[in-house]
Every structure is written in structure tokens, then in C-alpha cells.
Design an enzyme around this catalytic site. Structure first.
Site, PDB file in Angstrom:
ATOM      1  N   ASP A 361     -34.951  40.940   3.508  1.00  8.37           N
ATOM      2  CA  ASP A 361     -34.801  42.267   4.123  1.00  8.37           C
ATOM      3  C   ASP A 361     -34.425  42.046   5.572  1.00  8.37           C
ATOM      4  O   ASP A 361     -34.751  41.009   6.141  1.00  8.37           O
ATOM      5  CB  ASP A 361     -36.151  42.995   4.118  1.00  8.37           C
ATOM      6  CG  ASP A 361     -36.440  43.613   2.772  1.00  8.37           C
ATOM      7  OD1 ASP A 361     -35.509  43.685   1.970  1.00  8.37           O
ATOM      8  OD2 ASP A 361     -37.591  44.009   2.550  1.00  8.37           O
ATOM      9  N   ASP A 684     -40.866  45.083   0.350  1.00  3.34           N
ATOM     10  CA  ASP A 684     -42.078  45.728   0.854  1.00  3.34           C
ATOM     11  C   ASP A 684     -42.457  47.003   0.105  1.00  3.34           C
ATOM     12  O   ASP A 684     -43.610  47.334  -0.023  1.00  3.34           O
ATOM     13  CB  ASP A 684     -41.963  46.014   2.364  1.00  3.34           C
ATOM     14  CG  ASP A 684     -40.641  46.692   2.720  1.00  3.34           C
ATOM     15  OD1 ASP A 684     -39.935  47.141   1.801  1.00  3.34           O
ATOM     16  OD2 ASP A 684     -40.326  46.764   3.922  1.00  3.34           O
ATOM     17  N   ASP A 688     -39.439  47.838  -4.800  1.00  2.00           N
ATOM     18  CA  ASP A 688     -39.057  46.427  -4.722  1.00  2.00           C
ATOM     19  C   ASP A 688     -39.797  45.607  -5.788  1.00  2.00           C
ATOM     20  O   ASP A 688     -39.422  44.474  -6.074  1.00  2.00           O
ATOM     21  CB  ASP A 688     -39.403  45.844  -3.343  1.00  2.00           C
ATOM     22  CG  ASP A 688     -38.493  46.377  -2.255  1.00  2.00           C
ATOM     23  OD1 ASP A 688     -37.365  46.770  -2.591  1.00  2.00           O
ATOM     24  OD2 ASP A 688     -38.902  46.396  -1.081  1.00  2.00           O
TER      25      ASP A 688
HETATM   26  P1  ATP Z   1     -34.262  46.817   5.758  1.00  2.00           P
HETATM   27  O1  ATP Z   1     -33.805  46.174   4.540  1.00  2.00           O
HETATM   28  O2  ATP Z   1     -33.402  46.510   6.907  1.00  2.00           O
HETATM   29  O3  ATP Z   1     -35.696  46.656   6.006  1.00  2.00           O
HETATM   30  P2  ATP Z   1     -34.531  49.171   4.441  1.00  2.00           P
HETATM   31  O4  ATP Z   1     -33.853  48.731   3.194  1.00  2.00           O
HETATM   32  O5  ATP Z   1     -35.996  49.199   4.458  1.00  2.00           O
HETATM   33  O6  ATP Z   1     -34.001  48.343   5.626  1.00  2.00           O
HETATM   34  P3  ATP Z   1     -34.633  51.899   4.603  1.00  2.00           P
HETATM   35  O7  ATP Z   1     -35.913  51.958   5.324  1.00  2.00           O
HETATM   36  O8  ATP Z   1     -34.576  52.155   3.162  1.00  2.00           O
HETATM   37  O9  ATP Z   1     -33.940  50.548   4.875  1.00  2.00           O
HETATM   38  O10 ATP Z   1     -33.647  52.829   5.364  1.00  2.00           O
HETATM   39  C1  ATP Z   1     -32.385  53.153   4.870  1.00  2.00           C
HETATM   40  C2  ATP Z   1     -31.792  54.199   5.758  1.00  2.00           C
HETATM   41  O11 ATP Z   1     -32.580  55.376   5.667  1.00  2.00           O
HETATM   42  C3  ATP Z   1     -31.797  53.824   7.229  1.00  2.00           C
HETATM   43  O12 ATP Z   1     -30.597  53.237   7.600  1.00  2.00           O
HETATM   44  C4  ATP Z   1     -31.983  55.131   7.926  1.00  2.00           C
HETATM   45  O13 ATP Z   1     -30.745  55.746   8.161  1.00  2.00           O
HETATM   46  C5  ATP Z   1     -32.747  55.967   6.936  1.00  2.00           C
HETATM   47  N1  ATP Z   1     -34.175  55.998   7.252  1.00  2.00           N
HETATM   48  C6  ATP Z   1     -34.982  54.951   7.456  1.00  2.00           C
HETATM   49  N2  ATP Z   1     -36.235  55.343   7.707  1.00  2.00           N
HETATM   50  C7  ATP Z   1     -36.224  56.679   7.651  1.00  2.00           C
HETATM   51  C8  ATP Z   1     -37.222  57.695   7.798  1.00  2.00           C
HETATM   52  N3  ATP Z   1     -38.479  57.387   8.053  1.00  2.00           N
HETATM   53  N4  ATP Z   1     -36.846  58.978   7.697  1.00  2.00           N
HETATM   54  C9  ATP Z   1     -35.585  59.292   7.427  1.00  2.00           C
HETATM   55  N5  ATP Z   1     -34.611  58.402   7.255  1.00  2.00           N
HETATM   56  C10 ATP Z   1     -34.905  57.107   7.369  1.00  2.00           C
END
Ligand code: ATP
Length: 955
Positions: A361, A684, A688
Site C-alpha cells: 500500500d 489494512d 483486503d
Molecule cells: P493507499 O493504498 O495509498 O493506502 P488507499 O487504497 O487506502 O490508499 P483509499 O483510502 O481507498 O486509498 O482512498 C482512495 C481515494 O478515496 C483517495 O484518493 C481519496 O480521493 C478518497 N478518500 C480517501 N479517504 C477518504 C475519506 N475519508 N473520505 C472521502 N474520500 C476519501
């Protein structure tokens, strides 16, 4: 606050113990009344009292093995039983036969050694068990509770009935809980009801008699929150929970043997069969052909033959091996723990070393996970925000000068309302770092200034939160009435707030996703239509910000009348339709500095690092560039269009997966595994879990990871850092080498002993080494250093080896060669020592053979180690163990009483000279042989060649 007197406590306790109480049929007020609690939770002192009455919230373990039972288990070993049988046989002969005192000594010695074997086995197993247990304890889950009106995290075991708990996506439900408020909650109850599709929940009270699966206002211990949020009250804990009633032993999972343990088992069986045959040959030989015993009566001859066979079995069976493997794996997990890698399954210790792909991630693992808003886009203009981390000091500028009034206050407020994180008074964030950044950017505009952040958050986390005050939101009567939670699939989240007689929907999420729900845009103080050209412009800005490695969140809102809200209530699609676009907040999440060189090193040695993120491809590409991740970019959308075959093809060239859903991770792992890779995958969230299970090494985040992800994983990173994965792989590789070392060591020694006994019986019709001598060697002088050999440090630069060098059998072709050559050399020299002393009598010859064998075997350790790049003194335990065993041997030889017990003759100075010269010979010969084996292609299998090549490269 209501005081709980002793009387109410007693009533409460009695009712609580009645687990048939239908909590699901009570109204909220009756429920709180019955459980003597309230919305703001129990007081700490009341919780402590209840903990004493109800006990810790955990299941009593039923199948835990007691130390005594563990000791008794040590006797369930064929060799131990053979030894006891032979000791009894000898005692029988003593009492009913010639009363020869040497028989008594021999039986006593065998029993003493049996005692020692079992005690050593017990200590090792006990230690290994304790190591694994302490790992399990470390993984104790936390629960978010409200006590004394403040939200805090406590250990799940400290929950008591009456506690108000907050449940979030990915959480393992910590107790049986009656729900009070629910936001799109769905729960996977497969562990309890067998129903694998997550079911939705609803806080309304139920009438009649309801089955578990139908109790929609209850959630049960050990089930998992698949999505959404909820607030509930704990009604039953520990063994009184539904899962506690069904199976009180679910907490104890039995670890399967690891691949190495299984392979060693197979080798062990093979050795067993060979021994049986050789024993039969020796038995028959002594019975019928040995001249020395020909004159003895039949019974005596049978006994002698039997003892010789036993000696051979003792010589051939590597008694210490299984225990040494277990202890080295268990101690390995402890070393990994020191580096913040918590291994949940012993299996993974072995697999780690051979990992050739790490799918990681981005947020929090490759980057610091500390988001800071640095850019704001509002009404056609870009603004900058200064400050670092979660520090609330910072200014807003238009690129040139500081802004005195902020045109985008509403955008900042939206970020706080549509938010579930909290900024604590210590300046840390509780909750999602992305949301934390939004609180901090608002705080920089004084939106939170006059308030203690922790005790009175601006955002209404639940409907009963008092109206906010402070900043421009001051005085507005705001209550959150609904929430559509964030999920990585939707990539957005919304809340509905009641402000006076109006309802406001605030939405935030990935800019392009939010834009799809908008038809208007906020421009200065007005609302204007949002046409295709505007959308394109906004996406262009979003792209520009992304290429600067920013994670961007788009914001939108709409205002509803009461009538409109009533119509749309509960309909998520409706609520998020027809929004007005508000602007963008772009946040930076700097890469971890230590990551870049580690990734470079991985690529150099043949381990590919792949980034998987939900972020925008441009953001992902920018960060990947910063940390040196190579390869093409593939987005989730593009991937979804591919079938398995085409995915398996492209997967080899992709280095970055962007905008992916967690579900796609499973397909990526499967495709990589199909191509023969050994894949480590981090994760996480709840979604997943399938990918973590499928990966060869599923790695969950310890800090940001959900309980569900942790339970599905093989390993947990306690600090969420990428560098910890590398440290764990390094340890795994070291352990793999160590296991190879002591397996080769112990088996070579055993083989040498078999050759010596066998040749002795055939050539000299005598036992060159008695059963007690062999036991002493195998258990003491071999066994102790073997355990220490398992503690060898990993070679320097072991991470620069190709992963292929670790994808090998535990005993490769070269090891078989080495084993046979080592043992033949040792046997020849021991037979030499024996023959040199034969003219002085059997005892002298046996003593010389015995001592020389002990020394040669100790030298073998260093010969085997010289195959690896570890320095002579780098393992102090090995050094100490060798000094100890040598001293023990000297005490044995030079204490007349002990020497007599073991039937040893005197060791003369010429024996020591012989041993010394032979040792030098052994050393030189082995070096030559090793070089020879390096050159012979057929003597090394594919992986051993890879190992040699890696070693040469590093040299
Ligand atoms: P990484 O792999 O880098 O940890 P992730 O896969 O966990 O990222 P997500 O947290 O799923 O990524 O976020 C995907 C997208 O959703 C982000 O690019 C952002 O635009 C949006 N996002 C993230 N967190 C939030 C939130 N709390 N509320 C609304 N939109 C969010």
C-alpha cells in the site's frame, strides 16, 4: 450523574447472568436503565467495579496444555520408548541374571540420558510455546468506548456490560452488543451463523422470540463489521456471549506444521526405515556371525545383539532435530518482533525469505501517512497552505501574500463536518489521517480555535453532540442526522447535518467521483451551473495537483428542506445526487526517507516492489518516482476490463496500480502467483482480507489496520513501515540459512555415527561407540551447539541475494553431497583413532574414538558455517556452547568416576596430537572439497547455483 449503589449493582449482576434476557426487545431507555448506563457511557470507576464482578472479556481457554502434560508428551517418541525398554531389559538381566554391576551402571546412564532428552525437549517446546503465546497476546484488539463522556480506546478484555462502544468498518465485534445508532451498518456473521453474506442492521427494538440471525439490532462477539458505523451498548462479555456459549475454545487455533517441519518429517520417516534395515542386519550379524559372542548363552547373545541395534538406532536418529527447528523458528519470531514484525504463523518465517514480489500500500507504508493540506482550489483560484504535519500553525496565501479573509471558509468547514477523525489535545490524530489533515487545515483558519479539540469536536460525531461553536460555525445549531460512510470502493463519503430547519448534505471524496454527482458549482458566494467545460477545467487542476504528489479531495454540498430530506432519507443515491461542487483540498503525504534505498536494493537483488493505491494515478506516479518504484501504471478501471489471461501477461510489467478497489488486489495476487511468484501483500481494510489470505505472506498494518485484516494476515507490521517488511524478510532469510546449517550439521554427524558403528560391527565385531556415548553426543555435544547455530546472525548483505536462492528445498543436492563427504571423512578419522588405541584394549580405543568424534563434530560446525558469509565470532551463543560442550567432554574424560561410568579408557597425549593433526586435515580437505563442489555443475541444484552466484556477486 447517576450513582450506582451496591444494591443496583447486585440486581444488575443477577440479571446480567441470565443470558436469555431478550436485550433485543427492550426500548433504548429500558435497555440503558436495565444495564445501569447512559449515552455518555460508564464512569471509569464503575467500569472497574464491573470488571471485577464479570471478569475479563475473553473466552476461557479449554484446550490449553499444562506443563506436566507437555512433559509427558516428550515420552511419546519411539526412540525414547526404545531406550526405556532397553534400560528395563538390562535391569531385568541384572536382577535375574549374573548381577554384573556394569549392567546396572549402563541402565542408570540410559535412564539419566532419557531424563535429559525429555527435559531438554520440554524446555525447548515450553520456550517455543511461550514465545508464540506472547505473540498472540500482543495482538490483543482494542475497542473504542465512551467512558465519562470521553471516547477512548481500551483493550477488548476490559470491556464490561453497560459500556457504550463505537463500532467501525473492519472491526471484530468485541462482545455481544445491542445497537443504539446505526449508519449503513452491515455485519458478517459467518463465524456465528454460517451466513457468509453480510447482513444489514437496524437499531429498532424487536418483539417476539427472534433467532440469532434475525436479531437485527444486535451484533455478536467475534463477528466482523463489513461496512458502516454504529454505536451500541455491551450486554454480554466473555464466556456469556453467544460465541462463548457455542465453543469456548475458538480462541485457540492449532498451528499446522510448517513446510520445513513437514519435509523434515518425511526425511525422518525415510531415516527410520533405513535404520530398521541396518538394525536388522546388525542384529543378525551379531547373533550368528560375531565370533566374540559365539560362546555366550542364547539369551545373552540376543541381549547383546539388541543393545548393538539400539546403539545404531541411537546413532542414526537425529534426536534434537525437530526441537531445534521449532525453537529456531520460535526464536526467529522473537527477533522479528524486536524489529516490529509480529509473525502470526510460523509458516511465514520460512516463506518470507523467498518472497520475490512485495505489493505494498502507499499511504502510511511507503509514505509517512501524515497528511497535510498544502493546496486549496476554490472558485477558479489556487491557494497555498503552509505548516507541517498535524501542527495547527500555518497560513493561507494566494501564492504571493497572506490572505486576511478566507473566501473558502465553507470548504474548510465542509472538511470538518464530513469527518470522523479527532485532533487530540496532544496534537495527534485519532482516526483516518486524511480526515485529520482536514481538521488541521480548518484549525489553521481558527475554525476550531476557541475549543479544546479533544473534548468538544466541531463535527457532530453522533446526533447527541452539542451544537458547535467557534469560528464561523459558531452559534449554528448543527446536528449530524445521517452518514453515508466512506469506503474504498465508493471513494467518497457524505453526512447530513440539521441546521435550524434546513438539512445540509456535505460530500467529500476523490475529485472525479464527487464531480460526477454535481450539477452546479460554488462561485464566490453564488451557485453557478457546472457544465462539461468547467468539469474539464477542474479535472485539469486536479491533475496538476496530483503530479505534485498530492492526494486531492473534492467537496460538494446541497441544502434540503425538511420535506425534501424526509423524501430522500435512507436513500443513499438520492442524497448524493444533485450536489454543488465546492472545491478541492490537496494534501501531501511525504515518502518515508528510508524507503528509497531499500527499494533500490530490492530491485537490484530481484525483489520487485509494486505500489497498490486507491489514489489518483498521477499522485501514485509522482510518489513512485520519488521512491524509485519502477514499472508501468495500471488503473483499477483498466484492470477490471481484463480477463485473467491478459492480466497474467501485463502483470509482469506493472509497477503501480492506482485507483484500485481492495477487491482487485485479490486478482493481482492470483495473477502474480500464477506466474510463479511468491507474493507478499500488505493491507489494512476489511476488503483486503481475501487478498491477504491468498498472498503467500499477507501483511496487515498494526496501527491503521482493521481487526479483520489482522486476523487474515500472516504477519502484522506494528509500525506500519515498509522497512519492517524488509527487516522481516532479512530475518526470514537468515533463519532459512540457519535451518539449512543445523540440518546439515546434525544429519552429517548422525550419518558418521552410523558408518562408524556399522563398520565397527562388521570389521571388529565390536561397538566402537556404546549407546550411552552416542546419546551423550547427540543430546549434549551436538544438541546444544545446534540450538546455538540456529541463532546465527543473518549474513551481511543477505538482502542482495536473489530471492531464487531461498526458494529451494531444505536439503538440496549439494547438501546431500556435503553430508556424505563430511561423514565419510569424520568416520575415517574416528576409526583411525580407534585403531591406534586398539592394542591398549577396547575401553581405550572406544574412549579415543568417542573424544575424537566429539571434537570433529564441533569442527564440522565451523566448516558448515564457512559456506556462509558470517564471521567466526559473530555468534556468541555458538562460541559459548562450544566452550561448554568441550569442557563437559573434558570433565567426562578426566573425572575417573565419570570416565568409569561411560567405560572410557585413558586419553593419551598422542591421541590429542592425532586429533589435532586430523582436525587440520579435515579443515583443509573440506575447503578443497567445497571449491571442487562449487565447480561441479551437477553437484548443485538450480537454487544452490543461485546462492553461489549471489555470494560471488556480493564478494
Ligand atoms: P493507499 O493504498 O495509498 O493506502 P488507499 O487504497 O487506502 O490508499 P483509499 O483510502 O481507498 O486509498 O482512498 C482512495 C481515494 O478515496 C483517495 O484518493 C481519496 O480521493 C478518497 N478518500 C480517501 N479517504 C477518504 C475519506 N475519508 N473520505 C472521502 N474520500 C476519501
Amino acid at each position: 450523574m447517576k450513582q450506582f449503589n451496591n444494591e443496583t449493582m447486585t440486581n444488575f449482576t443477577m440479571e446480567q447472568s441470565n443470558t436469555n434476557l431478550s436485550f433485543y426487545s427492550l426500548s433504548k431507555s429500558d435497555l440503558l436503565e436495565k444495564l445501569q448506563t447512559k449515552d455518555s457511557g460508564l464512569s471509569e470507576s464503575e467500569a472497574a467495579k464491573r470488571l471485577e464482578t464479570h471478569g475479563a472479556n475473553k473466552l476461557t481457554s479449554k484446550n490449553k496444555i499444562s506443563p506436566l502434560a507437555m512433559y509427558v508428551q516428550q515420552f511419546k517418541n519411539t526412540l525414547t520408548l526404545i531406550l526405556i525398554a532397553s534400560a528395563l531389559l538390562i535391569l531385568f538381566i541384572y536382577f535375574f541374571g549374573e548381577k554384573d554391576p556394569s549392567d546396572l551402571i549402563e541402565a542408570g546412564l540410559i535412564l539419566a540420558i532419557v531424563f535429559m532428552i525429555t527435559i531438554l525437549g520440554f524446555i525447548q517446546e515450553f520456550k517455543a510455546e511461550k514465545a508464540i503465546e506472547s505473540l498472540k497476546k500482543l495482538l490483543a484488539f482494542k475497542a473504542k468506548v465512551r467512558r465519562d463522556g470521553v471516547e477512548k480506546e481500551v483493550d477488548v478484555s476490559l470491556l464490561v456490560p453497560g459500556d457504550i462502544v463505537i463500532l467501525e468498518e473492519g472491526l471484530k465485534v468485541p462482545a455481544d452488543i445491542r445497537l443504539l445508532e446505526v449508519f449503513s451498518l452491515s455485519v458478517n456473521e459467518a463465524s456465528l451463523t454460517g451466513e457468509s453474506v453480510p447482513g444489514s442492521k437496524n437499531p429498532a427494538e424487536l418483539s417476539g422470540n427472534q433467532q440469532l440471525g434475525d436479531q437485527k439490532n444486535m451484533v455478536f462477539s467475534s463477528t466482523a463489521i463489513a461496512s458502516g458505523r454504529a454505536i451500541g451498548v455491551v450486554v454480554r462479555t466473555g464466556d456469556k456471549t453467544e460465541i462463548g456459549k457455542i465453543a469456548q475454545s475458538v480462541a485457540d487455533t492449532v498451528d499446522d506444521p510448517t513446510p520445513i517441519q513437514k519435509r523434515l518429517d518425511t526425511i525422518g520417516k525415510l531415516i527410520g526405515y533405513v535404520i530398521l534395515v541396518i538394525c536388522a542386519v546388525v542384529f543378525v550379524f551379531i547373533m550368528f556371525f560375531a565370533k566374540e559372542f559365539a560362546s555366550e548363552p542364547l539369551l545373552q547373545r540376543i541381549i547383546h545383539s539388541f543393545i548393538a541395534s539400539v546403539a545404531l538406532a541411537v546413532a542414526a536418529i537425529p534426536e534434537g532435530l525437530p526441537a531445534v527447528v521449532t525453537i529456531s523458528l520460535a526464536l526467529g519470531t522473537q527477533r522479528m518482533l524486536k524489529k516490529n514484525a509480529l509473525v502470526r504463523k510460523l509458516n511465514s518465517v520460512e516463506t518470507l525469505g523467498s518472497t520475490d514480489i512485495i505489493c505494498s500500500d502507499k499511504t502510511g507504508t511507503l509514505t509517512k501517512g501524515e497528511m497535510t493540506v498544502t493546496s486549496i482550489y476554490y472558485s477558479g483560484h489556487l491557494y497555498e497552505v503552509s505548516g507541517t504535519g498535524y501542527d495547527t500553525e500555518g497560513e493561507f496565501t494566494d501564492g504571493k501574500q497572506k490572505l486576511e479573509t478566507l473566501p473558502f471558509r465553507m470548504l474548510l468547514e465542509a472538511g470538518v463536518y464530513c469527518n470522523n477523525a479527532k485532533l487530540t489535545n496532544q496534537g495527534t490524530i485519532m482516526g483516518d489521517p486524511t480526515e485529520g489533515a482536514l481538521i488541521v487545515s480548518a484549525a489553521k483558519a481558527n475554525i476550531l480555535a476557541e475549543r479544546g479539540h479533544e473534548s468538544k469536536p466541531l463535527q457532530a460525531a453522533y446526533p447527541s453532540t452539542p451544537p458547535p461553536a467557534g469560528g464561523s460555525a459558531q452559534g449554528k445549531n448543527v446536528n449530524r442526522v445521517s452518514e453515508i460512510p466512506f469506503s474504498s470502493e465508493r471513494k467518497m463519503m457524505s453526512v447530513v447535518l440539521k441546521q435550524g430547519d434546513k438539512y445540509i448534505v456535505y460530500t467529500k471524496g476523490a475529485t472525479e467521483v464527487v464531480l460526477e454527482h454535481c450539477y452546479r458549482q460554488r462561485h464566490t458566494e453564488k451557485e453557478l451551473p457546472l457544465i462539461a467545460k468547467d468539469k474539464k477545467e477542474i479535472l485539469q487542476i486536479n491533475h496538476t495537483l496530483s503530479t505534485k504528489a498530492l492526494r486531492n479531495l473534492g467537496f460538494a454540498y446541497k441544502v434540503l428542506t425538511t420535506a425534501e430530506f424526509e423524501k430522500q432519507k435512507g436513500k443513499e443515491k438520492e442524497l448524493e445526487k444533485g450536489l454543488t461542487f465546492l472545491g478541492i483540498q490537496g494534501m501531501i503525504d511525504p515518502p518515508r526517507i528510508e524507503v528509497k534505498p531499500l527499494i533500490e536494493q530490492c530491485f537490484e537483488s530481484g525483489i520487485r516492489v509494486i505500489m497498490i493505491t486507491g489514489d489518483h494515478p498521477d499522485t501514485a506516479k509522482a510518489i513512485a518516482g520519488d521512491i524509485g518504484i519502477k514499472g508501468d501504471v495500471l488503473t483499477g478501471n483498466e484492470l477490471d476490463k481484463m480477463d485473467e489471461k491478459s492480466l497474467a501477461k501485463v502483470v509482469e510489467s506493472i509497477g503501480i496500480y492506482a485507483r484500485v478497489n481492495p477487491n482487485t488486489k485479490l486478482r493481482i495476487v492470483a495473477a502474480l502467483q500464477k506466474n510463479g511468484h511468491i507474493v507478499a501483500m500488505t493491507g489494512d481494510g476489511v476488503n483486503d482480507a481475501p487478498a491477504l489470505k491468498k498472498a503467500d505472506i499477507g501483511i496487515a498494518m498494526g496501527i491503521t489496520g482493521t481487526d479483520v485484516a489482522k486476523e487474515a494476515s500472516d504477519m502484522v507490521l506494528l509500525d506500519d513501515k515498509f522497512s519492517t517488511i524488509i527487516a522481516a524478510i532479512e530475518e526470514g532469510r537468515g533463519i532459512f540459512h540457519n535451518i539449512r546449517k543445523f540440518v546439515l550439521y546434525l544429519l552429517s554427524c548422525n550419518l558418521a555415527e552410523v558408518i562408524i558403528i556399522f563398520v565397527g560391527v562388521i570389521l571388529f565385531q565390536d561397538l566402537i561407540l556404546t549407546a550411552t556415548m552416542l546419546l551423550w553426543i547427540n543430546v549434549v555435544t551436538d544438541g546444544i551447539p545446534a540450538v546455538a547455530l540456529g541463532l546465527d546472525p543473518a549474513e551481511k548483505g543477505i538482502m542482495r541475494y536473489s530471492p531464487k536462492a531461498f526458494q529451494t528445498q531444505i536439503i538440496g543436492r549439494r547438501m546431500w553431497f556435503e553430508m556424505v563427504i563430511f561423514s565419510i571423512f569424520i568416520s575415517v578419522f574416528v576409526l583411525g583413532a580407534y585403531m591406534l588405541n586398539l592394542h591398549q584394549g577396547t575401553q581405550s580405543a572406544q574412549g579415543a574414538a568417542f573424544t575424537s568424534l566429539v571434537i570433529f563434530e564441533l569442527i564440522t560446525i565451523y566448516l558448515i558455517r564457512s559456506n556462509y558469509r558470517v564471521s567466526f565470532f559473530s555468534n556468541k551463543w555458538l562460541f559459548i556452547s562450544i566452550i561448554v560442550t568441550l569442557s563437559l567432554q573434558l570433565v567426562l574424560i578426566y573425572t575417573p568416576f565419570l570416565a568409569n561410568l561411560f567405560g572410557l579408557g585413558q586419553i593419551h597425549s598422542q591421541d590429542w596430537i592425532f586429533i589435532f593433526l586430523a582436525s587440520i586435515w579435515l579443515y583443509i580437505a573440506f575447503q578443497l572439497i567445497k571449491e571442487g563442489l562449487n565447480l561441479l555443475p551437477f553437484a548443485n541444484d538450480k537454487h544452490e547455483k543461485e546462492l553461489l552466484a549471489s555470494q560471488t556477486k556480493i564478494r
